[in-house]
Design a protein around this motif. Structure first.
Motif, PDB file in Angstrom:
ATOM      1  N   ASP A 114      -3.638  -6.738 -36.630  1.00  0.00           N
ATOM      2  CA  ASP A 114      -4.412  -5.930 -35.680  1.00  0.00           C
ATOM      3  C   ASP A 114      -4.329  -6.495 -34.269  1.00  0.00           C
ATOM      4  OD1 ASP A 114      -5.543  -3.894 -37.310  1.00  0.00           O
ATOM      5  OD2 ASP A 114      -6.837  -5.435 -38.212  1.00  0.00           O
ATOM      6  N   LEU A 115      -4.485  -5.595 -33.314  1.00  0.00           N
ATOM      7  CA  LEU A 115      -4.540  -6.014 -31.916  1.00  0.00           C
ATOM      8  C   LEU A 115      -5.732  -6.948 -31.714  1.00  0.00           C
ATOM      9  CD1 LEU A 115      -3.852  -2.639 -30.108  1.00  0.00           C
ATOM     10  CD2 LEU A 115      -2.389  -4.659 -30.076  1.00  0.00           C
ATOM     11  N   GLY A 116      -5.498  -8.042 -31.009  1.00  0.00           N
ATOM     12  CA  GLY A 116      -6.589  -8.963 -30.700  1.00  0.00           C
ATOM     13  C   GLY A 116      -6.866  -9.976 -31.799  1.00  0.00           C
ATOM     14  N   ALA A 117      -6.277  -9.763 -32.980  1.00  0.00           N
ATOM     15  CA  ALA A 117      -6.522 -10.690 -34.093  1.00  0.00           C
ATOM     16  C   ALA A 117      -5.503 -11.827 -34.038  1.00  0.00           C
ATOM     17  CB  ALA A 117      -6.400  -9.961 -35.420  1.00  0.00           C
ATOM     18  N   THR A 118      -5.894 -12.987 -34.540  1.00  0.00           N
ATOM     19  CA  THR A 118      -4.977 -14.120 -34.584  1.00  0.00           C
ATOM     20  C   THR A 118      -4.334 -14.180 -35.967  1.00  0.00           C
ATOM     21  OG1 THR A 118      -6.211 -15.310 -32.903  1.00  0.00           O
ATOM     22  CG2 THR A 118      -4.835 -16.643 -34.346  1.00  0.00           C
ATOM     23  N   SER A 119      -3.048 -14.503 -36.000  1.00  0.00           N
ATOM     24  CA  SER A 119      -2.337 -14.540 -37.283  1.00  0.00           C
ATOM     25  C   SER A 119      -2.943 -15.635 -38.169  1.00  0.00           C
ATOM     26  CB  SER A 119      -0.849 -14.801 -37.055  1.00  0.00           C
ATOM     27  OG  SER A 119      -0.677 -16.003 -36.331  1.00  0.00           O
ATOM     28  N   PRO A 120      -2.857 -15.464 -39.488  1.00  0.00           N
ATOM     29  CA  PRO A 120      -3.468 -16.445 -40.400  1.00  0.00           C
ATOM     30  C   PRO A 120      -2.978 -17.874 -40.155  1.00  0.00           C
ATOM     31  CG  PRO A 120      -2.752 -14.491 -41.617  1.00  0.00           C
ATOM     32  CD  PRO A 120      -2.273 -14.318 -40.210  1.00  0.00           C
ATOM     33  N   ASP A 121      -1.731 -18.025 -39.717  1.00  0.00           N
ATOM     34  CA  ASP A 121      -1.227 -19.384 -39.455  1.00  0.00           C
ATOM     35  C   ASP A 121      -1.650 -19.907 -38.072  1.00  0.00           C
ATOM     36  OD1 ASP A 121       0.347 -17.896 -37.755  1.00  0.00           O
ATOM     37  OD2 ASP A 121       2.230 -18.244 -38.813  1.00  0.00           O
ATOM     38  N   GLY A 122      -2.425 -19.106 -37.348  1.00  0.00           N
ATOM     39  CA  GLY A 122      -2.933 -19.550 -36.039  1.00  0.00           C
ATOM     40  C   GLY A 122      -1.894 -19.553 -34.936  1.00  0.00           C
ATOM     41  N   LYS A 123      -0.706 -19.041 -35.234  1.00  0.00           N
ATOM     42  CA  LYS A 123       0.370 -19.156 -34.243  1.00  0.00           C
ATOM     43  C   LYS A 123       0.353 -18.073 -33.163  1.00  0.00           C
ATOM     44  CE  LYS A 123       3.798 -21.712 -36.881  1.00  0.00           C
ATOM     45  NZ  LYS A 123       4.892 -21.546 -37.846  1.00  0.00           N
ATOM     46  N   PHE A 124      -0.152 -16.893 -33.494  1.00  0.00           N
ATOM     47  CA  PHE A 124      -0.030 -15.777 -32.543  1.00  0.00           C
ATOM     48  C   PHE A 124      -1.311 -14.950 -32.421  1.00  0.00           C
ATOM     49  CE2 PHE A 124       4.343 -16.530 -33.914  1.00  0.00           C
ATOM     50  CZ  PHE A 124       5.033 -16.503 -32.713  1.00  0.00           C
ATOM     51  N   THR A 125      -1.522 -14.440 -31.211  1.00  0.00           N
ATOM     52  CA  THR A 125      -2.476 -13.355 -31.000  1.00  0.00           C
ATOM     53  C   THR A 125      -1.727 -12.323 -30.174  1.00  0.00           C
ATOM     54  OG1 THR A 125      -4.306 -14.925 -30.917  1.00  0.00           O
ATOM     55  CG2 THR A 125      -4.743 -12.710 -30.063  1.00  0.00           C
ATOM     56  N   VAL A 126      -1.833 -11.057 -30.545  1.00  0.00           N
ATOM     57  CA  VAL A 126      -1.092 -10.008 -29.836  1.00  0.00           C
ATOM     58  C   VAL A 126      -2.076  -9.010 -29.234  1.00  0.00           C
ATOM     59  CG1 VAL A 126       0.622  -8.164 -30.055  1.00  0.00           C
ATOM     60  CG2 VAL A 126       0.825 -10.215 -31.478  1.00  0.00           C
ATOM     61  N   ILE A 127      -1.912  -8.703 -27.951  1.00  0.00           N
ATOM     62  CA  ILE A 127      -2.723  -7.641 -27.351  1.00  0.00           C
ATOM     63  C   ILE A 127      -1.826  -6.697 -26.540  1.00  0.00           C
ATOM     64  CG2 ILE A 127      -4.775  -9.120 -27.166  1.00  0.00           C
ATOM     65  CD1 ILE A 127      -4.250  -8.914 -24.029  1.00  0.00           C
ATOM     66  N   GLU A 128      -2.376  -5.533 -26.258  1.00  0.00           N
ATOM     67  CA  GLU A 128      -1.735  -4.643 -25.286  1.00  0.00           C
ATOM     68  C   GLU A 128      -2.279  -5.039 -23.934  1.00  0.00           C
ATOM     69  OE1 GLU A 128      -2.017  -0.430 -25.916  1.00  0.00           O
ATOM     70  OE2 GLU A 128      -1.728  -0.621 -28.077  1.00  0.00           O
TER      71      GLU A 128
END
Ligand code: FMN
Ligand code: FES
Lengths: 164, 438
Positions: A114-128
């Protein structure tokens, strides 16, 4: 957000010197606030309540004033984010060139979902993000401090690997 | 990649001459290319003479409003009783616009030189260059160039041996389109939320830190050294349509063309030629549908209007739009105008500083109505509602962000009403509206 470790102050040693250099450019101390908050984020990755209190102390402002400023500017993180913060421009000029598919590809390949969520491994957060001022190079994507131009869904897996 | 592209024969290459030439980024490289001569010459004149030259050159602001630059400078107090400031607006966040970024990336010293001349002309001791937070690469290049300029005595306590002190600093923004509005920019420099201020007082009377201030766009300032070097008559003669619009202008072309990028042409150049010749026309197998010629805040044009529009302040007004910042957004027949109107409205809703009710509520409400239409739940009266709302959002707020959102809505409904009606009549697939963050 809970702090598990003790807060490490930002404005000591070299950082204090850097801040003083910045403050010397302005006739008012408050004008150094944006730069001070950048220094906070550089060290901690986000701007916590403790950091706001420290910054308030150093600049002679109140924590609530600082919060008002932090919440105004979208680039200051009010929560911890993934190790790589990914911002995909989806404003109209990029949108009509397929930017939303680039967002989809990032959500999938980083595992963020989801947008704004951090990946389970803590490596990424993605936003528009709104227009990055690089509309002729659709789709531009900011990965932390880097702006990558002409990103297509096909290029996303490699980018994700590179920043993992 | 738009850069480095070989200039097209129809371009008039002045500001962009060294785009793609990495050596021009260093102090030595810049001096080798004739840099800092204009500053030296300016420092040998009286400040008022410099203002006069820029006034008679006909240069107008490239940030959006097109206000005559020399006239703006002449509003600054002649008798100095307090510190004066120059703010260089490098916040470039108007969707479709990416020219200032290129000036800073390739020719940072052109901007420093332009700032220094302006700073001298308005008798300011300090220039703040306000660079948007996302421009990390331009920021690094500008900082290196500033250090270089200080190191070579261009800036500092004896600028180019003139005995004058000129200081110049970068102020990094942190993500807020509204900070490109000149009074919001000043608040942001002061360490405040970037809320626009009510005018009067105007910046020349009371600007940043309450002192007389001039704000100019990057491209405006970068043009100044050329005017000093080659004279105001030369600059004035660069005009293809209306003598009130002269010089060259960088147009940032984005969207559905073969070769997006920045193109520098003489004022009055035909928009159709820019799209078809310089940018290589539309994508394979597609046709031109619409164009926003001056950044997202100006009214959209349909195909016929695009093909007959001349790119200067007057030519654009004649077509019912504005030259704005020169951000040319091109749409082909694949574009869904209803969806893109919603997307632009969402931009304005996201970027509203929320001080004024008409803007705070109006932009969000506009988005919700458009989302409803896209979801196939619109009613015929929704178009009137949108237009009524747009009317209420025009001319009623502290700054024109609200007006810009309204202009998008009004101009798109006017030209592409059938697309809205198709959604309403259910003859068009309801669009899937992805949720944006914020
Ligand atoms: C919402 C809004 C955003 C703006 N953004 C910018 C910008 O990013 N860059 C810019 O130069 N001018 C921007 N402007 C215009 C400035 O307020 C101002 O007119 C301009 O910087 C003056 O410089 P000029 O006379 O050289 O054009 C904006 C105006 C508004 C209302
Ligand atoms: S719209 Fe995407 S960078 Fe401008």
């Amino acid at each position: 957000m809970e702090q598990t470790t003790e807060y490490a102050p930002v404005f000591t040693g070299d950082n204090r010197k850097r801040l003083d250099e910045v403050l010397a450019r302005y006739p008012a101390k408050r004008a150094g606030l944006l730069a001070a908050l950048w220094m906070v984020q550089e060290q901690h990755g986000w701007v916590s309540d403790e950091a706001m209190a420290e910054t308030a102390d150093v600049l002679g402002l109140t924590p609530s004033y600082i919060k008002g400023v932090v919440t105004f500017y979208t680039m200051y993180h009010q929560h911890p984010v993934g190790k790589t913060f990914v911002q995909v421009c989806t404003t109209t000029p990029c949108n009509i060139c397929g930017a939303e598919e680039v967002v989809e590809a990032f959500l999938e390949h980083t595992g963020c979902g989801d947008l704004g969520a951090t990946s389970p491994d803590g490596k990424f957060t993605v936003i528009e993000v709104e227009c990055l001022g690089a509309c002729g190079f659709a789709t531009p994507v900011m990965m932390n401090e880097d702006v990558i131009e002409n990103v297509t869904p096909e290029k996303v897996p490699d980018l994700v690997k590179q920043y993992s | 990649m738009g850069y480095p592209h070989k200039p097209h024969e129809k371009e008039t290459v002045i500001l962009s001459e060294y785009f793609g030439d990495a050596e021009a980024r260093s102090y030595d490289g810049w001096v080798k290319r004739g840099g800092y001569k204009a500053l030296k010459a300016s420092l040998e004149m009286q400040p008022a003479e410099v203002v006069e030259i820029v006034k008679s050159s006909g240069l107008r602001g490239r940030g959006g409003a097109g206000f005559p630059t020399g006239v703006k400078w002449s509003f600054m107090p002649k008798e100095k009783s307090k510190p004066h400031y120059l703010c260089c607006n490098a916040d470039e966040a108007e969707p479709g616009t990416f020219k200032d970024r290129e000036i800073m990336r390739w020719t940072p010293h052109a901007l420093i030189e332009g700032c220094a001349i302006a700073q001298y002309a308005i008798q300011a001791e300090i220039t703040y260059i306000y660079i948007r937070g996302e421009f990390t690469e331009p920021l690094r290049i500008m900082q290196a160039a500033l250090d270089d300029a200080y190191g070579n005595g261009v800036l500092g306590d004896n600028a180019m041996g003139s005995g004058r002190r000129l200081d110049m600093y970068i102020h990094r923004g942190a993500g807020a389109y509204i900070c490109g509005e000149e009074t919001a920019l000043m608040n942001s420099i002061e360490g405040q939320r970037g809320n626009p201020r009510i005018r009067p007082p105007f910046p020349a009377a009371s600007g940043v830190f309450g002192m007389p201030t001039t704000i100019n766009n990057v491209e405006t300032l970068a043009a100044v050294p050329h005017i000093i070097n080659r004279g105001p008559e030369w600059y004035k003669s660069l005009s293809l349509n209306n003598e009130k619009s002269c010089g060259t202008k960088l147009f940032s072309v984005s969207g559905h063309v073969q070769r997006p990028g920045n193109y520098e042409v003489t004022m009055g150049f035909p928009l159709g030629e820019l799209i078809n010749d310089l940018c290589g026309g539309m994508r394979q197998g597609r046709t031109l549908k619409a164009c926003i010629p001056g950044g997202s805040s100006v009214p959209i044009l349909n195909r016929e209007e695009t093909e007959s529009c001349l790119l200067d302040y007057e030519g654009c007004v004649e077509m019912g739009t504005m030259l704005g910042s020169g951000g040319v957004i091109v749409f082909d027949d694949s574009a869904d105008m209803v969806y893109q109107t919603m997307r632009l409205a969402r931009f304005y809703a996201h970027e509203s500083c929320a001080q004024c009710t008409q803007c705070r509520e109006g932009t969000g409400w506009t988005v919700r109505i458009l989302e409803r239409i896209l979801a196939g739940q619109g009613e015929p009266k929704d178009l009137d509602l949108l237009l009524d709302l747009a009317d209420q959002m025009t001319g009623k707020t502290i700054c024109v962000l609200s007006d810009s959102c309204a202009a998008v809505v009004i101009s798109t409904i006017k030209r592409f009403r059938n697309e809205f009606e198709a959604y309403m009549a259910g003859t068009r697939e309801p669009g899937v509206v992805a949720a944006g963050v914020g």
